[in-house]
Design a protein around this motif. Structure first.
Motif, short mmCIF file in Angstrom:
data_model
loop_
_atom_site.label_atom_id
_atom_site.label_comp_id
_atom_site.label_asym_id
_atom_site.label_seq_id
_atom_site.Cartn_x
_atom_site.Cartn_y
_atom_site.Cartn_z
N ARG A 174 0.83 -1.21 0.00
CA ARG A 174 0.00 0.00 0.00
C ARG A 174 0.87 1.26 0.00
NH1 ARG A 174 -4.53 -1.28 4.69
NH2 ARG A 174 -5.31 -3.24 3.82
N ILE A 175 1.94 1.21 0.75
CA ILE A 175 2.84 2.37 0.80
C ILE A 175 3.45 2.62 -0.57
CG2 ILE A 175 5.02 3.23 1.77
CD1 ILE A 175 4.31 1.76 4.36
N SER A 187 6.89 14.32 3.35
CA SER A 187 7.18 14.27 4.78
C SER A 187 6.73 12.92 5.31
CB SER A 187 6.47 15.40 5.54
OG SER A 187 5.08 15.15 5.63
N VAL A 188 7.25 12.54 6.47
CA VAL A 188 6.86 11.27 7.08
C VAL A 188 5.37 11.27 7.40
CG1 VAL A 188 7.24 9.75 9.06
CG2 VAL A 188 9.18 10.86 7.96
N LEU A 192 0.10 9.04 6.85
CA LEU A 192 -1.28 9.02 7.33
C LEU A 192 -2.28 8.98 6.18
CD1 LEU A 192 -1.04 11.60 10.27
CD2 LEU A 192 -1.28 9.12 10.45
N SER A 193 -1.83 9.32 4.98
CA SER A 193 -2.71 9.26 3.81
C SER A 193 -2.81 7.86 3.23
CB SER A 193 -2.20 10.22 2.72
OG SER A 193 -2.17 11.55 3.20
N VAL A 194 -1.94 6.97 3.68
CA VAL A 194 -1.98 5.59 3.19
C VAL A 194 -3.08 4.83 3.93
CG1 VAL A 194 -0.67 3.44 2.98
CG2 VAL A 194 0.49 5.64 2.69
N GLY A 198 -2.55 4.64 10.85
CA GLY A 198 -3.08 5.64 11.77
C GLY A 198 -1.98 6.24 12.62
N ASP A 199 -2.40 7.00 13.62
CA ASP A 199 -1.44 7.70 14.47
C ASP A 199 -0.53 6.73 15.22
OD1 ASP A 199 -2.43 10.17 13.71
OD2 ASP A 199 -3.90 10.24 15.32
N LYS A 200 -1.07 5.61 15.70
CA LYS A 200 -0.26 4.67 16.48
C LYS A 200 0.82 4.02 15.61
CE LYS A 200 -3.69 3.52 20.01
NZ LYS A 200 -4.49 2.44 20.65
N MET A 201 0.44 3.60 14.40
CA MET A 201 1.43 2.99 13.52
C MET A 201 2.48 4.01 13.11
SD MET A 201 0.99 1.00 9.86
CE MET A 201 0.14 -0.38 10.61
#
Length: 211
Positions: A174-175, A187-188, A192-194, A198-201
């Motif tokens: 997916r990335i 940017s890293v 989050l658009s992938v 989410g925030d945790k990953m």
């Protein structure tokens, strides 16, 4: 012999329209000339403030940026014939930027850049020299996407991405798919658009990746 008063008056009456006509023609010519001069001046002003498509320098010094217009600006450096700042149309690719820079220099490593990659506004494209070792690659680091121990989101393979915490083969694909569809990660936080990240990953892998 003096003309009779009636004849003189008649002569003046006939001459008056001719004089007015000549004055009218002269006024029209003056107006036309003034209008033409105004058009020339406006054209000159537009020429001095209009868009400069290319701002390049034959030396490695930074080129002067032209007034902002629709498009993207990229800095082309390294082994090209004219290092500088260039404007491309939205959707332009690395090949277009290098062409504006005069093409590859004789010592360019042509396989060191992806010519098909779409460019993004504000990025720097560095064409490496043949035989040069990239500064970011530390001894023992993988050449493709793991410079300095960090995985480059814009160059890493699926296997390299799979080594990240919480990232499996499906997420790695997916990335890469997101990267192929959107050009590159700027940017890293773009992770989050992938879908599925989410925030945790992101927090788990933030310090292990770079762009």
């Amino acid at each position: 012999m003096t003309a009779p008063p009636v004849a003189a008056a008649e002569s003046e009456r006939l001459a008056a329209p001719d004089a007015r006509r000549r004055i009218g023609v002269g006024a029209i010519l003056v107006i036309v000339l003034l209008a033409f001069a105004a058009v020339v001046v406006i054209g000159m002003l537009r020429g001095t403030t209009g868009t400069q498509i290319v701002a390049a320098s034959p030396t490695p010094s930074a080129a002067v940026l032209a007034p902002a217009t629709a498009g993207v600006y990229v800095h082309v450096a390294g082994a090209v014939r004219a290092v500088g700042l260039y404007r491309l149309d939205v959707g332009g690719r690395v090949a277009d930027a290098i062409a504006l820079a005069g093409g590859f220099a004789d010592d360019a490593d042509r396989a060191g850049v992806n010519l098909a990659r779409p460019v993004t506004d504000g990025e720097q494209i560095v064409v490496p020299v043949l035989g040069a070792i990239p500064d970011a690659v530390a001894p023992g680091a993988a050449a493709n996407g793991a410079a300095g121990g960090l995985i480059d989101l814009n160059a890493a393979t699926a296997d390299q991405l799979d080594t990240l915490p919480r990232v499996g083969p499906a997420m790695a694909e997916r990335i890469i798919s997101w990267r192929e569809q959107n050009g590159r990660f700027t940017s890293v936080d773009d992770l989050l658009s992938v879908p599925g990240i989410g925030d945790k990953m992101l927090a788990a892998i933030r310090d292990l990746v770079r762009v």
